[in-house]
Scaffold this motif. Structure first.
Motif, PDB file in Angstrom:
ATOM      1  N   GLU A 209       0.871  -1.194   0.000  1.00 40.79           N
ATOM      2  CA  GLU A 209       0.000   0.000   0.000  1.00 40.79           C
ATOM      3  C   GLU A 209       0.894   1.226   0.000  1.00 40.79           C
ATOM      4  O   GLU A 209       1.896   1.262   0.723  1.00 40.79           O
ATOM      5  CB  GLU A 209      -0.864   0.035   1.258  1.00 40.79           C
ATOM      6  N   ILE A 210       0.538   2.251  -0.808  1.00 42.70           N
ATOM      7  CA  ILE A 210       1.331   3.473  -0.746  1.00 42.70           C
ATOM      8  C   ILE A 210       0.512   4.702  -0.355  1.00 42.70           C
ATOM      9  O   ILE A 210       1.070   5.739  -0.013  1.00 42.70           O
ATOM     10  CB  ILE A 210       2.121   3.754  -2.040  1.00 42.70           C
ATOM     11  N   SER A 211      -0.790   4.596  -0.390  1.00 44.81           N
ATOM     12  CA  SER A 211      -1.640   5.676   0.118  1.00 44.81           C
ATOM     13  C   SER A 211      -3.015   5.088   0.397  1.00 44.81           C
ATOM     14  O   SER A 211      -3.196   3.877   0.288  1.00 44.81           O
ATOM     15  CB  SER A 211      -1.711   6.839  -0.870  1.00 44.81           C
ATOM     16  N   GLU A 212      -3.990   5.941   0.735  1.00 43.76           N
ATOM     17  CA  GLU A 212      -5.315   5.437   1.111  1.00 43.76           C
ATOM     18  C   GLU A 212      -5.913   4.543   0.029  1.00 43.76           C
ATOM     19  O   GLU A 212      -6.581   3.545   0.328  1.00 43.76           O
ATOM     20  CB  GLU A 212      -6.301   6.597   1.363  1.00 43.76           C
ATOM     21  N   ASP A 213      -5.718   4.941  -1.222  1.00 51.35           N
ATOM     22  CA  ASP A 213      -6.405   4.213  -2.291  1.00 51.35           C
ATOM     23  C   ASP A 213      -5.456   3.721  -3.386  1.00 51.35           C
ATOM     24  O   ASP A 213      -5.884   3.480  -4.517  1.00 51.35           O
ATOM     25  CB  ASP A 213      -7.512   5.088  -2.903  1.00 51.35           C
ATOM     26  N   ARG A 214      -4.178   3.583  -3.055  1.00 54.88           N
ATOM     27  CA  ARG A 214      -3.225   3.105  -4.057  1.00 54.88           C
ATOM     28  C   ARG A 214      -2.304   2.044  -3.497  1.00 54.88           C
ATOM     29  O   ARG A 214      -1.869   2.123  -2.344  1.00 54.88           O
ATOM     30  CB  ARG A 214      -2.349   4.249  -4.557  1.00 54.88           C
TER      31      ARG A 214
ATOM     32  N   GLN B 135      -5.060   2.130  -8.416  1.00 50.14           N
ATOM     33  CA  GLN B 135      -5.875   3.014  -7.587  1.00 50.14           C
ATOM     34  C   GLN B 135      -7.294   2.481  -7.666  1.00 50.14           C
ATOM     35  O   GLN B 135      -7.813   2.250  -8.756  1.00 50.14           O
ATOM     36  CB  GLN B 135      -5.830   4.451  -8.107  1.00 50.14           C
TER      37      GLN B 135
END
Lengths: 222, 303
Positions: free
Chosen positions: A5-10, A55
């Protein structure tokens, strides 16, 4: 392959190496297609030199379900023999006339040699980005490697073909830039927002005369 | 229907942006402050994703050609036919009215209209990209048609427009998820301790920052995909937050990603104002984003 995971939605899917073989990159492209065709609520999928970025809509699917689905797709990739898809080669006509090739003299070789070295190879499209339709290509002959300009130009003309470091490519529209310009193509790199190439395609540059350039340019504008 | 007399500093039609085209090199665009954008639609009982006019620093001046109702976020008052009118609730406008929005409170604001603003769709969205595409920001003389206004009378709502923002020394705190190249940064603790100033050349492509320089041995990376809220650090040590009209690939150190819930703060932040940064986990950022969307869609912001 790893999923992170690299952010909330990616999240990214990658191998633990910086540089991939062409076969490994082809696997990534296949994975990208599988993800797009899956039932998951995907907002964007993208491929770079060494990873696939996904995403998704977090309000429609939980991150753990997304990861699980992708794991299954990855496992299937290993089992399916990656059929060597028919290699798609996109030909790009380039006029290397000095009127367009404003940085040719930086290359310390006769223009015929520059053209020969630039047009002989088939370049792999690794990813698109920076501008719509801008290609990140691999396979430039080492003899053509050239550092970017110290001071970027405020405007590089649309269609300009250039070299920066070990990269070569085409400016799909007018843009500022520090690439060494060796020629220009009259064709559109993007049609109604959609680029003419995809990651995994190959590109070949073909030398054309200035008359052919003008003819193709006129055809485009009419 | 309205006709633009003066477009303001930079006004453009934005919706929630385009999906599925990042792989072509086209970033999503869309409203930089999704919270204010959605709430301005909510004030008019519109679908929250309806296109709005996004304003920058100074709003537009326009003439009303057909009766409409508007909701304005980003300033507390506008001038209607020369008189000051509050934007606390929606404003009903009649044919012939002259509206001047004037200077916004901070950097960004939104005008929603009851109904749906008509404009060109490109790649699935009406959002204008400041650098690309054939659709352009508002210009003098532009006429914007509006379809399907709510026939039933709207219930007046005085909304609480502003979320509770976490502050430190009176300045907003922006939460950041650690990025792929953060381990290269030698003074990451400084980034999370010192204040940063929003630079005047910030725009829809990036919010540029200055402050304690970020130190690293190598700032270049192999070109890779970017994302909304990505904090890149260039050779001069200055971080920048990539926003809605960003380039979709980049070759610089990725320090972190701004939590979505805090993007509205950055979008609105006055130029030359200060912000602080704080670390947050991806899980917590996701929970906050979920919570905020529930608030926007629910009754939290309503009286």
């Amino acid at each position: 392959m790893n999923i992170k995971e690299i952010s909330e939605d990616r999240l990214v899917i990658f191998k633990d190496k910086n540089t991939l073989t062409i076969k490994e990159h082809e696997k990534l492209i296949s994975l990208m297609q599988q993800i797009e065709e899956s039932m998951m609520p995907i907002l964007n999928v993208n491929v770079s030199y060494n990873a696939v970025t996904v995403q998704w809509d977090i309000f429609k699917m939980d991150v753990n379900d997304v990861k699980e689905n992708i794991q299954t797709l990855i496992k299937n990739l290993d089992h399916i023999k990656i059929e060597t898809l028919e290699k798609k080669i996109v030909e790009i006509p380039v006029c290397y006339d000095s009127e367009f090739g404003i940085d040719q003299d930086k290359f310390d070789m006769p223009i015929e040699e520059l053209i020969e070295l630039h047009t002989k190879n088939e370049y792999r499209v690794y990813m698109l980005g920076f501008l719509p339709g801008f290609m990140y290509l691999g396979g430039l002959d080492k003899r053509l490697y050239k550092e970017r300009l110290d001071t970027p130009r405020k405007k590089i003309d649309k269609g300009s073909v250039g070299i920066a470091g070990g990269q070569t490519g085409v400016y799909p529209q007018n843009a500022p830039g520090g690439w060494n310009i060796i020629g220009r193509t009259p064709i559109e790199m993007v049609k109604e927002g959609i680029p003419i190439v995809r990651p995994g395609n190959y590109v070949k540059f073909n030398s054309i005369t200035i008359d052919e350039y003008r003819r193709l340019n006129n055809d485009k504008n009419n | 229907m309205i006709r633009i007399i003066k477009p303001g500093m930079y006004s453009s039609i934005q919706d929630l942006g385009r999906t599925g085209v990042e792989k072509f090199g086209q970033s999503e665009s869309g409203a930089m402050n999704f919270r204010a954008m959605m709430l301005s639609n909510k004030m008019l009982d519109n679908p929250l994703s309806n296109p709005v006019i996004e304003m920058t620093i100074v709003g537009p001046e326009f003439e009303v050609l057909k009766d409409i109702t508007i909701a304005v976020f980003g300033t507390e008052k506008i001038r209607l036919n020369g008189s000051i009118v509050s934007t606390a609730s929606f404003i009903e406008l009649k044919e012939g009215d002259h509206v001047k929005v004037g200077r916004l409170l901070d950097t960004r604001g939104y005008i929603a209209v009851d109904g749906r603003m008509n404009s060109n769709h490109i790649l699935g969205s009406q959002s204008v990209h400041s650098q690309l595409l054939d659709i352009h920001p508002l210009r003098k003389g532009d006429v914007i048609k509006i379809d399907g206004a709510n026939e039933a009378s709207l219930e007046k709502k005085i909304m609480s427009k502003y979320p509770t923002v976490k502050t430190y020394k009176g300045k907003p705190v922006i939460r950041v998820m650690i990025g792929e190249d953060a381990e290269r940064v030698k003074n990451l603790d400084s980034f999370f301790k010192e204040s940063y100033t929003i630079q005047s050349d910030s725009n829809r492509m990036a919010i540029k920052l200055s402050g304690t320089k970020i130190e690293a041995d190598e700032y270049d990376i192999v070109s890779d995909v970017t994302r909304l809220g990505l904090i890149q650090v260039t050779k001069d040590g200055n971080p920048m937050v990539l926003m809605n009209d960003r380039q979709t690939t980049g070759g610089y150190l990725r320090l972190g990603t701004v939590a979505k819930v805090d993007l509205p703060i950055l979008a609105d932040a006055r130029l030359e104002s200060l912000v602080y940064f704080e670390e947050i986990s991806i899980e917590d950022a996701r929970a906050l984003y979920n919570e905020e969307m529930e608030r926007i869609q629910g009754t939290y912001y309503l009286p």
